[in-house]
Enzyme design. Structure first.
Site, PDB file in Angstrom:
ATOM      1  CG  ASN A   9     -11.237 -25.141  21.477  1.00  0.00           C
ATOM      2  OD1 ASN A   9     -10.942 -26.181  20.539  1.00  0.00           O
ATOM      3  ND2 ASN A   9     -11.975 -25.412  22.527  1.00  0.00           N
ATOM      4  CG  ASP A  69     -19.400 -18.868  27.135  1.00  0.00           C
ATOM      5  OD1 ASP A  69     -18.007 -19.086  26.894  1.00  0.00           O
ATOM      6  OD2 ASP A  69     -19.873 -18.587  28.014  1.00  0.00           O
ATOM      7  CB  SER A  70     -20.671 -23.860  24.828  1.00  0.00           C
ATOM      8  OG  SER A  70     -19.217 -23.951  24.608  1.00  0.00           O
ATOM      9  N   GLY A 155     -13.687 -31.935  25.660  1.00  0.00           N
ATOM     10  CA  GLY A 155     -14.304 -31.561  26.717  1.00  0.00           C
ATOM     11  C   GLY A 155     -14.921 -32.635  27.593  1.00  0.00           C
ATOM     12  CE1 TYR A 156     -16.610 -31.602  32.834  1.00  0.00           C
ATOM     13  CE2 TYR A 156     -16.663 -29.620  31.052  1.00  0.00           C
ATOM     14  CZ  TYR A 156     -16.514 -30.013  32.464  1.00  0.00           C
ATOM     15  OH  TYR A 156     -15.969 -29.218  33.336  1.00  0.00           O
ATOM     16  CG  ASP A 157     -17.552 -34.528  23.272  1.00  0.00           C
ATOM     17  OD1 ASP A 157     -18.574 -34.006  23.621  1.00  0.00           O
ATOM     18  OD2 ASP A 157     -17.130 -34.011  22.189  1.00  0.00           O
ATOM     19  CE  LYS A 177     -20.025 -32.450  20.449  1.00  0.00           C
ATOM     20  NZ  LYS A 177     -18.929 -31.975  20.983  1.00  0.00           N
ATOM     21  CG  HIS A 182     -24.172 -27.688  23.037  1.00  0.00           C
ATOM     22  ND1 HIS A 182     -23.711 -29.048  22.597  1.00  0.00           N
ATOM     23  CD2 HIS A 182     -22.964 -27.137  23.643  1.00  0.00           C
ATOM     24  CE1 HIS A 182     -22.192 -29.313  22.957  1.00  0.00           C
ATOM     25  NE2 HIS A 182     -22.064 -28.135  23.467  1.00  0.00           N
ATOM     26  NE  ARG A 183     -19.346 -25.390  20.216  1.00  0.00           N
ATOM     27  CZ  ARG A 183     -19.116 -26.499  20.819  1.00  0.00           C
ATOM     28  NH1 ARG A 183     -19.136 -27.563  20.451  1.00  0.00           N
ATOM     29  NH2 ARG A 183     -19.370 -26.098  22.298  1.00  0.00           N
TER      30      ARG A 183
HETATM   31  P1  IMP Z   1     -15.999 -21.996  26.245  1.00  0.00           P
HETATM   32  O1  IMP Z   1     -14.839 -22.116  25.532  1.00  0.00           O
HETATM   33  O2  IMP Z   1     -15.638 -20.917  27.223  1.00  0.00           O
HETATM   34  O3  IMP Z   1     -17.076 -22.113  25.760  1.00  0.00           O
HETATM   35  O4  IMP Z   1     -15.935 -23.278  27.204  1.00  0.00           O
HETATM   36  C1  IMP Z   1     -16.561 -24.245  27.459  1.00  0.00           C
HETATM   37  C2  IMP Z   1     -16.522 -25.374  27.944  1.00  0.00           C
HETATM   38  O5  IMP Z   1     -17.573 -26.466  28.035  1.00  0.00           O
HETATM   39  C3  IMP Z   1     -15.565 -26.407  27.276  1.00  0.00           C
HETATM   40  O6  IMP Z   1     -14.047 -26.283  27.642  1.00  0.00           O
HETATM   41  C4  IMP Z   1     -15.564 -27.572  27.643  1.00  0.00           C
HETATM   42  O7  IMP Z   1     -15.246 -28.078  28.791  1.00  0.00           O
HETATM   43  C5  IMP Z   1     -17.219 -27.625  27.729  1.00  0.00           C
HETATM   44  N1  IMP Z   1     -17.922 -27.943  26.356  1.00  0.00           N
HETATM   45  C6  IMP Z   1     -18.589 -27.143  25.600  1.00  0.00           C
HETATM   46  N2  IMP Z   1     -19.158 -27.609  24.467  1.00  0.00           N
HETATM   47  C7  IMP Z   1     -18.708 -28.961  24.531  1.00  0.00           C
HETATM   48  C8  IMP Z   1     -18.967 -30.055  23.834  1.00  0.00           C
HETATM   49  O8  IMP Z   1     -19.419 -29.828  22.588  1.00  0.00           O
HETATM   50  N3  IMP Z   1     -18.416 -31.057  24.350  1.00  0.00           N
HETATM   51  C9  IMP Z   1     -17.859 -31.453  25.309  1.00  0.00           C
HETATM   52  N4  IMP Z   1     -17.552 -30.352  26.114  1.00  0.00           N
HETATM   53  C10 IMP Z   1     -17.962 -29.211  25.762  1.00  0.00           C
END
Ligand code: IMP
Length: 200
Positions: A9, A69-70, A155-157, A177, A182-183
């Site tokens: 990503n 993972d987030s 993402g959901y930003d 940000k 969280h990250r």
């Molecule tokens: P991962 O790649 O499996 O960790 O997917 C995490 C998903 O959570 C992402 O595709 C986003 O949809 C959402 N996400 C995680 N971190 C963020 C962030 O910092 N901003 C917005 N969306 C996030």
């Protein structure tokens, strides 16, 4: 020390490179190891998925590997979408970001502002070739806005408003940000660990 980021990503790689810029490490990514297979994220927890990804990439590259993972936990939805955040609207990949947050806004259509609490969660796992794995957690509390705003981030930003602010993550600069996210918080813990434990 070289650390391989267990993700393809681009936005995440950019964000993690930026947050680790003053650490004495060189961040590689899976783009440097095109033959490593994609990890199937089939665990029920952020930690389970992060550890699995980091360990698989470490086994494939022979180098310390860092996986993240987030996801987003929404109070009114009992913690959903959680580990399914990336595929909430069905598909996968960053092309789904808009569909995902549109689905979330639909689900929360009748939920008033004071009940739109949510948190981003991030688990980072660092796996070493000797089998050791360390995990670091970070959380960002906030709420889901009534409509998408801003165009930075991913993402959901555009729909996430961190606690104490009026703007969404997508209306902030990358550095703003990072200081709240969280990250960013999980990486702060990782940075402390690296400074204290690794002799570079
Ligand atoms: P991962 O790649 O499996 O960790 O997917 C995490 C998903 O959570 C992402 O595709 C986003 O949809 C959402 N996400 C995680 N971190 C963020 C962030 O910092 N901003 C917005 N969306 C996030």
């Amino acid at each position: 020390m070289e650390i391989v980021l267990a993700t393809r990503n681009k936005k995440k790689i950019e964000e993690i490179r930026r947050i680790t810029a003053d650490l004495p490490v060189t961040i590689l990514s899976l783009d440097n190891f095109p033959d490593c297979p994609e990890t199937v994220e089939d665990k029920e927890t952020f930690e389970g998925n992060a550890v699995k990804k980091a360990a698989e990439v470490c086994a494939c590259t022979g180098k310390p590997s860092l996986a993240d993972d987030s996801g987003l936990e929404v109070d009114a939805l009992g913690g959903a979408p959680g580990v399914y955040s990336a595929r909430y609207a069905g598909g996968s990949g960053s092309g789904n970001d808009i569909k995902n947050y549109e689905k979330l806004l639909r689900e929360l259509k009748n939920v008033p502002e004071e009940k739109r609490g949510a948190q981003f969660v991030c688990c980072m796992a660092l796996a070493f070739p000797d089998g050791q794995v360390k995990t670091f957690f970070g959380y960002a509390k906030g709420r889901i806005g009534l409509e998408p705003k801003g165009n930075t981030g991913f993402g959901y930003d555009p729909v996430f408003i961190p606690q104490g602010f009026l703007n969404t993550f997508a209306e902030m600069t990358g550095n703003e940000k990072d200081s709240l996210s969280h990250r960013g918080k999980a990486i702060e813990k990782l940075a402390k660990f690296l400074h204290g434990h690794i002799h570079l």
